[in-house]
Write an enzyme that holds these catalytic residues in place. Structure first.
Site, PDB file in Angstrom:
ATOM      1  N   ASP A  13      39.179  83.529  62.626  1.00  0.00           N
ATOM      2  CA  ASP A  13      40.643  83.435  62.650  1.00  0.00           C
ATOM      3  C   ASP A  13      41.301  84.497  63.529  1.00  0.00           C
ATOM      4  O   ASP A  13      42.417  84.940  63.244  1.00  0.00           O
ATOM      5  CB  ASP A  13      41.225  83.520  61.225  1.00  0.00           C
ATOM      6  CG  ASP A  13      40.566  82.521  60.286  1.00  0.00           C
ATOM      7  OD1 ASP A  13      40.298  81.400  60.737  1.00  0.00           O
ATOM      8  OD2 ASP A  13      40.329  82.871  59.114  1.00  0.00           O
ATOM      9  N   HIS A  43      40.732  75.924  63.857  1.00  0.00           N
ATOM     10  CA  HIS A  43      41.381  76.535  65.018  1.00  0.00           C
ATOM     11  C   HIS A  43      42.805  76.001  65.114  1.00  0.00           C
ATOM     12  O   HIS A  43      43.027  74.808  64.923  1.00  0.00           O
ATOM     13  CB  HIS A  43      40.671  76.141  66.306  1.00  0.00           C
ATOM     14  CG  HIS A  43      39.264  76.635  66.418  1.00  0.00           C
ATOM     15  ND1 HIS A  43      38.954  77.953  66.618  1.00  0.00           N
ATOM     16  CD2 HIS A  43      38.091  75.981  66.380  1.00  0.00           C
ATOM     17  CE1 HIS A  43      37.651  78.083  66.692  1.00  0.00           C
ATOM     18  NE2 HIS A  43      37.090  76.902  66.543  1.00  0.00           N
TER      19      HIS A  43
END
Ligand code: GTP
Ligand code: IMP
Ligand code: MG
Length: 340
Positions: A13, A43
């Protein structure tokens, strides 16, 4: 001809999706290949005011001339894959996305075993997407491959052959890793890690490219660190402190609140060493320095932000080439075009 790999430098992340979108829009690679674990990834991609959450499709999908490939090392969940093929249909995605015929396929049993496992789901804090049990079946050599299912027939290809042929023909290839260094099964905070190595060498192997063919490795770091799931986190701060600094976050796949910490120089050094990073990208500078929101030129960053960036570059000893100042692909400083 350039073959680049982008990997996460932290615990996932880091904003890989954003960096990939920028780089692929700018550099227009002929092939964008997804490496990494599988649909445990989430994503985020934002451009022209639209926001997409992706779990399997390469994040550079918006570059309509790129062929999109999923490497043999990546676990594929058919439902997740088809959902993305339909959801992104306006980008002609079905005509240009292919998966390696040796991709291992996640089934309902893998997902149930993940979600019902005290160890994986409760202790490690897994995403519950079936990746751990599927990789374990792969090691036991019982899992089925894409080539064993009729429903995958029209999407199958030989990914290593496609990529190596493209490189022989002087085309550009961009390889996307997922998760991050701290979640590597080999080098991360075991046992609080994912089910395989997440560094650049494995990303190359995932798509069938040998180490001698890789030109650039870009390690992405966020200006602060986030971690979802359990495990050690040396620079962690309290949620209250994170809120005061305006850097609280929630996960793309699970919606879980992310644990927050400060930038960790030691982790960055280790991560760049093991990944063989030739470049670093730093994201979310705007969230640490609000006056830097959407800045697109290095000289327009605040003094403190510049100091922060320069300290990282000099301590880690790897050039910072991309600085992200917002989620949209335009909110980017590209130091490959400016001198620091
Ligand atoms: P994983 O594969 O799960 O590791 O995903 P990822 O690295 O692509 O990151 P993810 O999209 O899960 O989380 C990053 C979040 O930060 C997303 O919501 C992005 O839109 C956002 N983001 C990325 N770069 C920036 C930035 O520079 N500024 C701000 N404000 N947000 C950013
Ligand atoms: P698994 O990969 O689902 O088995 O989860 C193992 C650990 O990796 C857990 O701590 C997850 O939260 C973490 N993890 C897996 N994928 C990601 C990701 O894409 N971003 C952040 N953490 C992840
Ligand atoms: Mg994510």
């Amino acid at each position: 001809m350039t073959c680049s790999i982008l990997v996460g430098g932290g615990w996932g992340d880091e904003g890989k999706g954003k960096c990939i979108t920028y780089l692929c829009d700018n550099d227009k690679p002929d092939i964008i290949a997804r490496a990494g674990v599988g649909p445990n990834a989430g994503h985020s991609v934002e451009f022209n005011g639209e926001k997409y959450g992706l779990r399997l499709t390469p994040s550079g999908f918006m570059n309509k001339n790129s062929k999109l490939l999923i490497g043999a090392g990546v676990l594929v969940d058919f439902d997740v894959f088809m959902h993305e093929m339909n959801y992104l249909s306006k980008y002609n995605i079905k005509e240009r996305t292919f998966i390696d015929y040796r991709c291992a396929i996640i089934n309902e049993d893998h997902k149930n075993r993940d979600k019902c496992s005290e160890h994986l789901f409760k202790k490690i804090g897994s995403t519950g997407t079936g990746c751990g049990p599927a990789n374990s079946d792969r090691v036991l050599r019982t899992i089925k491959y894409a080539k064993d299912y009729e429903k995958f027939e029209s999407f199958q290809t030989d990914v290593p052959l496609e990529i190596n042929t493209a490189l022989d023909e002087n085309e550009d290839v961009f390889i996307e890793g997922s998760q991050g260094y701290g979640l590597s099964l080999y080098y991360g905070t075991y046992p609080f890690v994912t089910s395989k190595d997440t560094t650049a060498s494995t990303a190359a192997a995932d798509v069938g490219v040998g180490p001698t063919r890789i030109d650039e490795v870009i390690a992405v770091f966020k200006s602060y660190i986030t971690r979802v799931g359990e495990g050690p986190f040396p620079t962690e701060i309290t949620q209250e402190e994170a809120e005061n600094r305006g850097i609280e976050e929630y996960g793309t796949v699970t919606g879980r609140r992310r644990r927050i910490g400060l930038f960790d120089m030691q982790l960055a050094k280790e991560s760049c060493m093991i990944n063989g990073a030739t470049q670093m990208a730093i994201t979310c500078v705007d969230r640490l320095y609000a006056d830097c929101e959407r800045v697109q030129k290095y000289s327009d960053l605040s003094f403190d932000a510049k100091q922060f960036i320069e300290d990282i570059q000099s301590e880690v000893g790897v050039p910072i080439t991309i600085i992200s100042t917002g989620p949209d692909l335009k909110d980017t400083i590209d130091l490959r075009k400016e001198l620091l």
